[in-house]
Design a protein around this motif. Structure first.
Motif, PDB file in Angstrom:
ATOM      1  N   GLN A   1       0.675  -1.094  -0.049  1.00 50.45           N
ATOM      2  CA  GLN A   1      -0.099  -0.032  -0.090  1.00 50.45           C
ATOM      3  C   GLN A   1       0.910   1.285  -0.062  1.00 50.45           C
ATOM      4  N   VAL A   2       0.519   2.106  -0.720  1.00 47.89           N
ATOM      5  CA  VAL A   2       1.259   3.424  -0.800  1.00 47.89           C
ATOM      6  C   VAL A   2       0.767   4.367  -0.103  1.00 47.89           C
ATOM      7  N   GLN A   3       1.717   5.272   0.517  1.00 41.56           N
ATOM      8  CA  GLN A   3       1.347   6.353   1.301  1.00 41.56           C
ATOM      9  C   GLN A   3       2.041   7.699   1.054  1.00 41.56           C
ATOM     10  N   LEU A   4       1.475   8.590   1.242  1.00 37.75           N
ATOM     11  CA  LEU A   4       1.998  10.109   1.216  1.00 37.75           C
ATOM     12  C   LEU A   4       1.751  10.749   2.512  1.00 37.75           C
ATOM     13  N   VAL A   5       2.920  11.064   3.086  1.00 38.28           N
ATOM     14  CA  VAL A   5       2.766  11.714   4.409  1.00 38.28           C
ATOM     15  C   VAL A   5       3.492  12.857   4.461  1.00 38.28           C
ATOM     16  N   GLU A   6       2.626  13.970   4.838  1.00 34.77           N
ATOM     17  CA  GLU A   6       3.178  15.402   5.031  1.00 34.77           C
ATOM     18  C   GLU A   6       3.538  15.840   6.437  1.00 34.77           C
ATOM     19  N   SER A   7       4.327  16.835   6.502  1.00 30.44           N
ATOM     20  CA  SER A   7       4.809  17.158   7.569  1.00 30.44           C
ATOM     21  C   SER A   7       5.151  18.751   7.418  1.00 30.44           C
ATOM     22  N   GLY A   8       5.337  19.306   8.532  1.00 26.15           N
ATOM     23  CA  GLY A   8       5.735  20.700   8.732  1.00 26.15           C
ATOM     24  C   GLY A   8       4.859  21.716   9.028  1.00 26.15           C
ATOM     25  N   GLY A   9       3.602  21.341   8.817  1.00 22.92           N
ATOM     26  CA  GLY A   9       2.648  22.503   9.003  1.00 22.92           C
ATOM     27  C   GLY A   9       2.551  23.194  10.344  1.00 22.92           C
ATOM     28  N   GLY A  10       1.871  24.087  10.609  1.00 23.48           N
ATOM     29  CA  GLY A  10       2.012  24.935  11.827  1.00 23.48           C
ATOM     30  C   GLY A  10       1.307  26.441  11.714  1.00 23.48           C
ATOM     31  N   LEU A  11       1.393  26.967  12.773  1.00 25.85           N
ATOM     32  CA  LEU A  11       1.311  28.566  12.935  1.00 25.85           C
ATOM     33  C   LEU A  11       2.322  29.529  12.785  1.00 25.85           C
ATOM     34  N   VAL A  12       2.130  30.157  11.995  1.00 27.46           N
ATOM     35  CA  VAL A  12       3.277  31.031  11.691  1.00 27.46           C
ATOM     36  C   VAL A  12       2.690  32.651  11.407  1.00 27.46           C
ATOM     37  N   GLN A  13       3.442  33.823  11.840  1.00 25.19           N
ATOM     38  CA  GLN A  13       3.151  35.033  11.587  1.00 25.19           C
ATOM     39  C   GLN A  13       3.146  35.440  10.195  1.00 25.19           C
ATOM     40  N   PRO A  14       2.485  36.529   9.772  1.00 27.70           N
ATOM     41  CA  PRO A  14       2.763  36.964   8.493  1.00 27.70           C
ATOM     42  C   PRO A  14       4.120  37.337   8.349  1.00 27.70           C
ATOM     43  N   GLY A  15       4.490  37.073   6.947  1.00 26.00           N
ATOM     44  CA  GLY A  15       6.090  37.345   6.772  1.00 26.00           C
ATOM     45  C   GLY A  15       6.931  36.235   7.057  1.00 26.00           C
ATOM     46  N   GLY A  16       6.530  35.223   7.926  1.00 26.88           N
ATOM     47  CA  GLY A  16       7.362  34.105   8.339  1.00 26.88           C
ATOM     48  C   GLY A  16       7.428  33.191   7.219  1.00 26.88           C
ATOM     49  N   SER A  17       8.009  31.777   7.578  1.00 28.91           N
ATOM     50  CA  SER A  17       8.587  30.973   6.759  1.00 28.91           C
ATOM     51  C   SER A  17       8.123  29.492   7.408  1.00 28.91           C
TER      52      SER A  17
ATOM     53  N   SER B   1      -2.721   8.608  -9.250  1.00 24.24           N
ATOM     54  CA  SER B   1      -2.746   9.852  -8.514  1.00 24.24           C
ATOM     55  C   SER B   1      -2.997   9.136  -7.147  1.00 24.24           C
ATOM     56  N   HIS B   2      -2.146   9.615  -6.337  1.00 26.51           N
ATOM     57  CA  HIS B   2      -2.223   9.380  -4.728  1.00 26.51           C
ATOM     58  C   HIS B   2      -2.190  10.863  -4.028  1.00 26.51           C
ATOM     59  N   TRP B   3      -2.634  10.737  -2.874  1.00 22.80           N
ATOM     60  CA  TRP B   3      -2.948  11.958  -1.934  1.00 22.80           C
ATOM     61  C   TRP B   3      -2.442  11.655  -0.522  1.00 22.80           C
ATOM     62  N   GLY B   4      -1.892  12.811   0.037  1.00 19.81           N
ATOM     63  CA  GLY B   4      -1.551  12.586   1.431  1.00 19.81           C
ATOM     64  C   GLY B   4      -2.763  13.271   2.353  1.00 19.81           C
ATOM     65  N   GLN B   5      -2.622  13.078   3.510  1.00 25.03           N
ATOM     66  CA  GLN B   5      -3.806  13.235   4.391  1.00 25.03           C
ATOM     67  C   GLN B   5      -3.875  15.036   4.648  1.00 25.03           C
ATOM     68  N   GLY B   6      -2.889  15.502   4.421  1.00 24.00           N
ATOM     69  CA  GLY B   6      -2.977  16.949   4.518  1.00 24.00           C
ATOM     70  C   GLY B   6      -2.357  17.660   5.710  1.00 24.00           C
ATOM     71  N   THR B   7      -1.720  18.781   5.655  1.00 23.23           N
ATOM     72  CA  THR B   7      -1.139  19.506   6.774  1.00 23.23           C
ATOM     73  C   THR B   7      -1.850  20.989   6.868  1.00 23.23           C
ATOM     74  N   GLN B   8      -1.899  21.316   8.300  1.00 30.05           N
ATOM     75  CA  GLN B   8      -2.651  22.509   8.478  1.00 30.05           C
ATOM     76  C   GLN B   8      -1.481  23.722   8.387  1.00 30.05           C
ATOM     77  N   VAL B   9      -1.631  24.855   7.471  1.00 26.53           N
ATOM     78  CA  VAL B   9      -0.807  25.928   7.485  1.00 26.53           C
ATOM     79  C   VAL B   9      -1.858  27.103   8.147  1.00 26.53           C
ATOM     80  N   THR B  10      -1.585  27.752   9.097  1.00 24.41           N
ATOM     81  CA  THR B  10      -2.233  29.067   9.584  1.00 24.41           C
ATOM     82  C   THR B  10      -1.394  30.152   9.613  1.00 24.41           C
ATOM     83  N   VAL B  11      -1.557  31.164   8.980  1.00 20.94           N
ATOM     84  CA  VAL B  11      -0.720  32.299   8.941  1.00 20.94           C
ATOM     85  C   VAL B  11      -1.631  33.449   9.746  1.00 20.94           C
ATOM     86  N   SER B  12      -1.073  33.736  10.813  1.00 23.86           N
ATOM     87  CA  SER B  12      -1.985  34.640  11.704  1.00 23.86           C
ATOM     88  C   SER B  12      -0.900  35.280  12.913  1.00 23.86           C
ATOM     89  N   SER B  13      -1.168  36.716  12.941  1.00 25.06           N
ATOM     90  CA  SER B  13      -0.446  37.300  14.036  1.00 25.06           C
ATOM     91  C   SER B  13      -1.160  37.084  15.355  1.00 25.06           C
TER      92      SER B  13
END
Length: 122
Positions: free
Chosen positions: A1-17, A110-122
């Motif tokens: 079974q094939v899996q795509l696993v994302e990582s690295g999302g999170g909360l960051v301030q505007p202008g951040g990386s 075509s295969h998809w990962g489960q998704g990772t949340q990215v929130t850009v907010s001060s």
């Protein structure tokens, strides 16, 4: 079974990386195009960036000059470096890849990962 696993999302301030990573695992022969999509609340999923196995890239106009997609074929991974983030970049980010699973079925699927949340907010 094939899996795509994302990582690295999170909360960051505007202008951040942030840097997102996607790793493909399981049984497959090769990966053609790898892509990052995103979906904000109440909006359709949209293509953010794509990279071919040869390294050719394509970006949505909204992220050109700020985001960089890359991949390491030997590790079956792709990354999305996101700089100068804006509140409108807030979304769930999904990794997508076209994989060749078997020589018995010589077509990429075509295969998809489960998704990772990215929130850009001060």
């Amino acid at each position: 079974q094939v899996q795509l696993v994302e990582s690295g999302g999170g909360l960051v301030q505007p202008g951040g990386s942030l840097r997102l990573s996607c790793a493909a695992s399981g049984r497959f022969i090769s990966i053609a195009v790898m892509r990052w999509y995103r979906q904000a609340p109440g909006k359709q999923r949209e293509l953010v960036a794509a990279i071919s196995s040869g390294g050719s890239t394509d970006y949505a106009d909204s992220v050109k000059g700020r985001f960089t997609i890359s991949r390491v074929n030997a590790r079956s991974t792709a990354s999305l470096q996101m700089n100068s983030l804006k509140p409108e970049d807030t979304a769930v980010y999904y990794c997508n890849a076209d994989l060749l699973l078997s020589y018995d079925m010589p077509a990429y699927t075509s295969h998809w990962g489960q998704g990772t949340q990215v929130t850009v907010s001060s």
